[in-house]
Design a protein around this motif. Structure first.
Motif, PDB file in Angstrom:
ATOM      1  N   LYS A  81       1.192   2.280  -2.441  1.00 57.73           N
ATOM      2  CA  LYS A  81       0.817   2.168  -1.042  1.00 57.73           C
ATOM      3  C   LYS A  81       0.470   3.521  -0.422  1.00 57.73           C
ATOM      4  O   LYS A  81      -0.475   3.639   0.352  1.00 57.73           O
ATOM      5  CB  LYS A  81       1.973   1.504  -0.278  1.00 57.73           C
ATOM      6  N   LYS A  82       1.238   4.531  -0.816  1.00 58.88           N
ATOM      7  CA  LYS A  82       1.006   5.838  -0.209  1.00 58.88           C
ATOM      8  C   LYS A  82      -0.140   6.562  -0.887  1.00 58.88           C
ATOM      9  O   LYS A  82      -0.207   6.612  -2.115  1.00 58.88           O
ATOM     10  CB  LYS A  82       2.265   6.692  -0.331  1.00 58.88           C
ATOM     11  N   GLU A  86       4.465   8.840   7.115  1.00 57.18           N
ATOM     12  CA  GLU A  86       5.107   8.270   5.935  1.00 57.18           C
ATOM     13  C   GLU A  86       4.146   7.467   5.058  1.00 57.18           C
ATOM     14  O   GLU A  86       4.551   6.901   4.049  1.00 57.18           O
ATOM     15  CB  GLU A  86       6.283   7.393   6.361  1.00 57.18           C
ATOM     16  N   LYS A  87       2.882   7.454   5.446  1.00 59.18           N
ATOM     17  CA  LYS A  87       1.905   6.696   4.647  1.00 59.18           C
ATOM     18  C   LYS A  87       1.251   7.538   3.567  1.00 59.18           C
ATOM     19  O   LYS A  87       0.401   7.043   2.820  1.00 59.18           O
ATOM     20  CB  LYS A  87       0.810   6.122   5.556  1.00 59.18           C
ATOM     21  N   ILE A  88       1.605   8.822   3.525  1.00 59.25           N
ATOM     22  CA  ILE A  88       1.020   9.663   2.473  1.00 59.25           C
ATOM     23  C   ILE A  88       2.109  10.514   1.809  1.00 59.25           C
ATOM     24  O   ILE A  88       3.142  10.783   2.408  1.00 59.25           O
ATOM     25  CB  ILE A  88      -0.089  10.606   3.021  1.00 59.25           C
ATOM     26  N   ASP A 121      -7.736   4.416   3.619  1.00 55.83           N
ATOM     27  CA  ASP A 121      -6.671   3.433   3.786  1.00 55.83           C
ATOM     28  C   ASP A 121      -6.889   2.761   5.146  1.00 55.83           C
ATOM     29  O   ASP A 121      -6.205   3.063   6.123  1.00 55.83           O
ATOM     30  CB  ASP A 121      -5.306   4.156   3.716  1.00 55.83           C
ATOM     31  N   GLU A 174      -6.266  -0.080   6.311  1.00 56.07           N
ATOM     32  CA  GLU A 174      -5.154  -0.852   6.862  1.00 56.07           C
ATOM     33  C   GLU A 174      -4.278  -0.012   7.789  1.00 56.07           C
ATOM     34  O   GLU A 174      -3.693  -0.523   8.738  1.00 56.07           O
ATOM     35  CB  GLU A 174      -4.269  -1.307   5.690  1.00 56.07           C
ATOM     36  N   ASP A 175      -4.190   1.286   7.492  1.00 53.56           N
ATOM     37  CA  ASP A 175      -3.318   2.165   8.277  1.00 53.56           C
ATOM     38  C   ASP A 175      -4.097   3.089   9.215  1.00 53.56           C
ATOM     39  O   ASP A 175      -3.528   4.035   9.759  1.00 53.56           O
ATOM     40  CB  ASP A 175      -2.450   3.003   7.333  1.00 53.56           C
ATOM     41  N   TYR A 214      -2.521   3.570  12.576  1.00 56.49           N
ATOM     42  CA  TYR A 214      -1.310   4.388  12.457  1.00 56.49           C
ATOM     43  C   TYR A 214      -1.666   5.881  12.439  1.00 56.49           C
ATOM     44  O   TYR A 214      -1.065   6.684  13.152  1.00 56.49           O
ATOM     45  CB  TYR A 214      -0.573   3.982  11.174  1.00 56.49           C
TER      46      TYR A 214
END
Ligand code: ZN
Length: 309
Positions: free
Chosen positions: A29-30, A50-52, A168, A170-171, A174
């Motif tokens: 995911k990241k 926190e997404k990477i 990404d 989806e994020d 964010y």
């Protein structure tokens, strides 16, 4: 037992293969972001949250022009979805062969996962006319130390956000949200930094390497000379004498030195001129407690205002 280990090994290898084959899926995911320098890592971390996963190749206490290649760098690059570089040939002495050897098609120059941050920043000292490296100049395309102006930090962060959102989707919201928050906190911090530096606007300084034109422009300092005769060329006795004479003539008292340079010449200049050597940080991570883009300016501005007082 052996059978069990072998089986675990197989499952692990399978998971790894799936993960590597499908970046951005539920298995990974990241996004894996690798940056050339710590400042870019700090900016990417601000907006990526926190997404990477972020790793910098150079450490904050190293001269970013000259980084010794290590096998572990290749491993990082092999797993990267995105590589963020300073550009303007700052990393030309060490990064290009690593990128090639990594064999990672995602981060090759020109690929979608290769991100040159200099394209988003205000670049000073872009030379006109023919470019030659014959004189040993390591700034052939303009000054690559542009991250030392908060406005450029803002611009680069904005560029990274767009890229992360593209990789990404989806994020994307964010990342945008985090960028807005970062930009707001940066504006607040800038007011504070500007207020601290205001009494010293117009002050003249000498720096070891030509790392500070963007910082000087932003905070109203005048860089009047360098300990290096040219960027990347070590001090010579005759040039050092010129610097001493100029500092005496113009009453310059502050010599700003990056932590990776030998203190011998700047200390001698300070003795001759009654000046002070300020060992400032050009990068996040230069000392243990400076881990964010904000802490970098906090640290340097505190040092400088103390030296000017
Ligand atoms: Zn440089």
């Amino acid at each position: 037992m052996t059978k069990l280990v072998a089986r675990f090994g197989f499952v692990f290898a399978l998971l790894l293969a799936v993960t590597l084959a499908c970046p951005g899926t539920a298995f990974a995911k990241k996004l894996n972001v690798v940056t050339a320098t710590t400042d870019l890592a700090a900016l990417a971390q601000e907006v990526g949250g926190e997404k990477i996963n972020v790793n910098s190749i150079a450490k904050g206490y190293q001269d970013p022009h000259f980084v010794e290649a290590k096998p572990s760098f290749l491993l990082q690059l092999r797993q990267a979805d995105l590589l963020v570089v300073v550009g303007l040939q700052l990393e030309i002495g060490w990064l290009p062969p690593l990128i090639t050897q990594s064999g990672n098609p995602r981060i090759q120059v020109g690929a979608n996962g290769y991100f040159d941050a200099s394209q988003f920043a205000e670049i000073l000292e872009i030379p006109s006319g023919a470019i030659t490296r014959a004189m040993g100049d390591v700034h052939p395309l303009g000054n690559p130390h542009y991250w030392l102006d908060p406005e450029n930090g803002r611009r680069v962060a904005k560029g990274i956000v767009a890229k992360l959102g593209e990789m990404d989707a989806e994020d994307a919201a964010y990342f945008q949200q985090r960028y807005q928050d970062f930009a707001r906190r940066l504006s607040e911090a800038e007011k504070n930094w500007d207020a601290q530096m205001k009494p010293f606007r117009g002050r003249k300084v000498v720096t070891y390497h030509n790392s500070l034109p963007n910082f000087a422009k932003q905070f109203g300092l005048e860089v009047v000379g360098f300990v290096e005769p040219r960027p990347g060329i070590p001090p010579t006795p005759s040039h050092t004498l010129d610097v001493i004479n100029m500092m005496k003539r113009d009453g310059v008292k502050v010599i700003m030195v990056e932590p990776y340079f030998d203190r011998k010449t700047p200390d001698a200049i300070a003795r001759e001129t009654g000046g002070t050597v300020v060992e400032y940080l050009p990068s996040v991570g230069g000392v243990k407690d400076v881990n964010t883009y904000f802490q970098l300016f906090d640290y340097d501005i505190a040092l400088l205002t103390k030296a000017f007082q």
